[in-house]
Design an enzyme around this catalytic site. Structure first.
Site, PDB file in Angstrom:
ATOM      1  N   GLU A   1     -38.253  54.534 -57.127  1.00 50.52           N
ATOM      2  CA  GLU A   1     -37.123  53.724 -57.618  1.00 50.52           C
ATOM      3  C   GLU A   1     -35.969  54.558 -58.168  1.00 50.52           C
ATOM      4  O   GLU A   1     -35.444  54.295 -59.254  1.00 50.52           O
ATOM      5  CB  GLU A   1     -37.631  52.723 -58.676  1.00 50.52           C
ATOM      6  CG  GLU A   1     -38.736  51.832 -58.123  1.00 50.52           C
ATOM      7  CD  GLU A   1     -39.420  50.949 -59.171  1.00 50.52           C
ATOM      8  OE1 GLU A   1     -39.037  51.015 -60.343  1.00 50.52           O
ATOM      9  OE2 GLU A   1     -40.336  50.209 -58.793  1.00 50.52           O
TER      10      GLU A   1
ATOM     11  N   GLU B   1     -45.983  47.449 -51.799  1.00 46.62           N
ATOM     12  CA  GLU B   1     -46.229  46.578 -52.960  1.00 46.62           C
ATOM     13  C   GLU B   1     -45.904  45.130 -52.614  1.00 46.62           C
ATOM     14  O   GLU B   1     -45.156  44.453 -53.327  1.00 46.62           O
ATOM     15  CB  GLU B   1     -45.380  47.033 -54.162  1.00 46.62           C
ATOM     16  CG  GLU B   1     -45.583  48.483 -54.536  1.00 46.62           C
ATOM     17  CD  GLU B   1     -44.812  48.919 -55.780  1.00 46.62           C
ATOM     18  OE1 GLU B   1     -44.328  48.046 -56.535  1.00 46.62           O
ATOM     19  OE2 GLU B   1     -44.704  50.136 -55.996  1.00 46.62           O
TER      20      GLU B   1
END
Ligand code: G3I
Length: 368
Positions: free
Chosen positions: A164, A279
């Site tokens: 991220e 995810e």
């Protein structure tokens, strides 16, 4: 008196026979329930396409959860335990206990393990990479990655090395480079944009047998996909050891699955890069789930989206090596209020489970 009791008994017997009160007529089975759930294994269904994963917490090592996970998945990602704050809570003091247990569980049961994660702005000790100069921060990054990744080299299929790193809402318009689009993290502040290349370099030195990934969310958004594409292409061209892009896949029911396919195509164009869905979950967002009609609608939308995604993933399985759900039971999800996964809290398969098991037929019979 006796006569009337006998008469009443006869009447009751007749009513019971006519109404079938002795047992409700069985609901006709849906086509997707014709194969018994016991005989369906998602990992077997997808074995020719990609690995199938879920998250690891201690709960999956016992009882019905263990049975379910081993039946459907061949890959695990630790939900929290390998994050920096858990692996090295204070400087120089590594905590291997839970990770060792997870690796032992994986080895006993033939599961692949994904390392998650090495350089992230969250769940990292408030000392790591913070309030230090560039050289000290680089040394902390190196020491953390060596301390964790080297210890498990050969035991971990791939690492989410950097997680991220792209800022929310960033875009490469107005001649901005990908470096201009990075999130203000402790690593960016202390080291600068080359922390990303350094993290991959250290991970490669520490774990030469692991595939090394850049992992992020919202990579189906055009502007974020372009930034990731530019970053990974440039790093790879410069010889940085980066093997893959992880598309997290935290979606909701407004998802347009064509956006996912577009990004898959974009990332596939980078020579030598593999892709993992890391995810996946689809939240039933928007509210109103306590109304039966809304719930039913959302449930069917969630199932449709899962079916569309798996159809797309299959079509791109030459590049996609793994699809990992961020959990399996709704009540243990980080977004449990949106019921985003394939199983209920009783571990019953949801309609979305069947949509994943039979995506083509689902779209043909339940949607079109
Ligand atoms: O460990 C503490 C515990 O001591 C305390 O009693 C409890 C009280 O709330 O909190 C516990 O920590 C929680 C931790 O999960 C472990 O359960 C945190 O509050 C909670 O914020 C944390 O959430 C995790 C989240 O990452 C943190 O950002 C989720 O479980 C985890 O599913 C989630 O996973 C992330 C991926 O790593 C990266 N991509 C996004 C994804 C979803 O946010």
């Amino acid at each position: 008196m006796k006569k009337s009791v006998a008469l009443l008994t006869i009447i009751l017997i007749i009513i019971t026979a006519v109404c079938g009160c002795a047992g409700e007529p069985a609901e006709p089975k849906e086509w997707y329930e014709e194969v018994s759930y016991e005989d369906i294994s998602l990992k077997e269904i997808y074995s020719d396409y990609f690995m199938l994963g879920t998250i690891y917490t201690k709960n999956i090592t016992v009882g019905a959860d263990r049975e379910l996970v081993l039946k459907h998945f061949d890959t695990i990602t630790p939900e929290n335990l390998m994050k920096p704050e858990n692996m090295q809570p204070t400087e120089g003091s590594f905590n291997y206990g839970e990770a060792d247990e997870m690796i032992a569980f994986a080895n006993e049961n033939g599961l692949n393990v994904i390392g998650h994660t090495l350089a992230w702005h969250q769940q990292s000790g408030d000392w790591l990479g913070q309030n230090v100069g560039r050289e000290e921060a680089i040394e902390q990054l190196r020491a953390h990655i060596y301390g964790v990744a080297a210890k498990y080299d050969g035991e971990i299929y791939s690492w989410d090395v950097v997680n991220e790193a792209i800022a929310d809402g960033a875009s490469m318009g107005n001649n901005k480079t990908w470096q201009d689009c990075l999130r203000e993290t402790q690593w960016l502040t202390s080291i600068g944009p080359d922390y990303i290349a350094l993290a991959f370099q250290f991970a490669h030195e520490a774990a030469p047998n692991a595939k090394l990934y850049y992992n992020d969310y919202n990579l189906n958004e055009t502007s974020k996909a372009k930034i990731a594409h530019a970053m990974v292409s440039e790093l790879r061209a410069a010889g940085v050891p980066i093997d893959g892009i992880g598309m997290q896949g935290h979606y909701d029911i407004k998802l347009k699955t064509a956006t996912v396919e577009k990004s898959l195509e974009l990332f596939s164009s980078i020579e030598g890069i593999e892709i993992a869905v890391t995810e996946l979950d689809i939240g039933m967002t928007g509210g109103g789930l306590d109304s039966e009609a809304v719930f039913k609608f959302m449930q069917s939308e969630q199932a449709r989206l899962y079916a569309e995604l798996f159809q797309i993933y299959k079509a791109h399985s030459d590049k996609i090596v793994r699809v990992t759900f961020w959990g399996y039971r709704d009540d243990a999800s980080w977004r449990k209020e949106y019921l985003p996964l394939l199983f209920t809290s009783e571990l019953e398969p949801k309609t979305s489970f069947y949509a994943v098991a039979y995506p083509e037929r689902w779209l043909e019979e339940e949607v079109n």
